[in-house]
Motif scaffolding. Sequence first.
Motif, PDB file in Angstrom:
ATOM      1  N   ALA A   1       0.828  -1.204   0.000  1.00 25.79           N
ATOM      2  CA  ALA A   1       0.000   0.000   0.000  1.00 25.79           C
ATOM      3  C   ALA A   1       0.864   1.256   0.000  1.00 25.79           C
ATOM      4  CB  ALA A   1      -0.937  -0.017   1.206  1.00 25.79           C
TER       5      ALA A   1
ATOM      6  N   THR B   1       2.469   1.747  -3.346  1.00 27.41           N
ATOM      7  CA  THR B   1       1.555   2.305  -4.338  1.00 27.41           C
ATOM      8  C   THR B   1       1.545   3.826  -4.289  1.00 27.41           C
ATOM      9  OG1 THR B   1       0.146   0.340  -4.122  1.00 27.41           O
ATOM     10  CG2 THR B   1      -0.829   2.283  -5.135  1.00 27.41           C
TER      11      THR B   1
ATOM     12  N   PRO C   1      -8.923  -3.476  -1.893  1.00 29.01           N
ATOM     13  CA  PRO C   1      -7.580  -3.049  -2.301  1.00 29.01           C
ATOM     14  C   PRO C   1      -7.484  -2.720  -3.785  1.00 29.01           C
ATOM     15  CG  PRO C   1      -7.467  -4.986  -0.893  1.00 29.01           C
ATOM     16  CD  PRO C   1      -8.908  -4.795  -1.231  1.00 29.01           C
TER      17      PRO C   1
ATOM     18  N   PHE D   1      -5.826   0.875  -3.958  1.00 27.80           N
ATOM     19  CA  PHE D   1      -4.458   1.062  -4.431  1.00 27.80           C
ATOM     20  C   PHE D   1      -4.355   2.119  -5.529  1.00 27.80           C
ATOM     21  CE2 PHE D   1      -2.082  -3.035  -2.980  1.00 27.80           C
ATOM     22  CZ  PHE D   1      -2.479  -2.775  -1.671  1.00 27.80           C
TER      23      PHE D   1
END
Length: 434
Positions: free
Chosen positions: A256, A259, A304, A308
């Motif tokens: 995460a 990203t 996610p 993301f």
Amino acid sequence: MRAFRHRDFRLFWIGAFISFSGMWVQNIGSGWLVFELTHDEAKLAFITFCSAIPVSIFGPIAGTLADAFHKKLVLILAQICFSAGALFYLIASHYGFIQYWHFVMVASLLGLVSTIEMPTRQSMVSRVVPRDDLSSAIPLAGMTFNLARVIGPTIGGALLAAFGPQACFATNAITYFALIFAIVSIRANLAAAPQEPQPIADLLFEGMRYTFRERRLRTLFFLEGIVAIFGLFYLSLMPAIAKKMLGLDKQGLGLAMTTVGVGAIVALVTLAMLKDGPNRAILIKISMTVVGIALIVLGYTSSPYIAFPMLAVVGMGTICQFNTSNTLFQLLSPEHLRGRVLAMHIWALSGLSPIGLLAFGYIAKQIPDRLQATTVGIQATLTSIPGFGHITYSLAGASVSETGLPLALKIGGFGVLAGAAWSWLDRKGLDGVP
């Protein structure tokens, strides 16, 4: 990317990149460890608050020290202090006596060091490249931090999962010496700029006065402050967002954070390639708009696969705005005031962000607690009715674990969007920026 033609800039870039990579490795380990110790979003945010509050208090005058002392000396001493903090975390966690207040203490002390280190490091860029290459060098210098944010969290997540937070702390302690080596090897003159005798009040506050008197710098300062308060708190809450909202593990937290870094790198590469292209004022306004929208979308998802890309957009937008503003702060300030004016840029980012950290950390933590009290009462009533027990339990669990963090993200996003709307309506604020 003409700035890489200069030897001193290459050394500075490589050393900073290695050092920042170690810092991001440690952030993964320390963030996860703090959340494991406390299970408290507000306490997680308070660590970042402690590291930023010295900038809030001393930020406007920190640039005076950046202009008054030899930059090599300041930067070397600062890296030694940062390394010592990482070593303390390593020893305390290895021998099992680490506690939450240790993180508070170290964050506060190193935040004080950062108050002087940040304007010194950023103002050094103008010493190692000629002015004609400055608009290329500043985004590239920012890339060290954000490229490290791509690589560091990935490495940190792997080390955390395999060896625990101690490996993250040890890695960070070592990497600071790469920047020390680079600083020692730089040939450019990093001595303090000559200063004419002046009253102490002018010496301390001239950078602040110059920033607020110059309409374009004043506008840049307020726009950065809005994003710092409403848009940056999510970074300190990432361990909670990853674990509670997105259902990720330790390596998922690293991904995460990576990203966010990927989005930042995209922004920096774009800025480096288009340094003389789009109007910088338009870039700042667009950046604020997309950051606000992405934070709001992030507050509405627990997937996610959606989160993301939104994190990447937030990373891209914030870095686009902050690096463009950094360039303008340096281009719009005279040489003898550059460190002090840059300190105002840093104050807008790091000095005002504690307001958002405390406020949104409180929202993320306290609102679920209040909802828990309410839903427990509802459950006690409805479980006496046949068929309602399982449904009530599911609703209660969702309310407790998911309501506070998304609400904080939504409020922050709308705050950034309000600032973006003001920037679009205020046509004179950034009129005439280079």
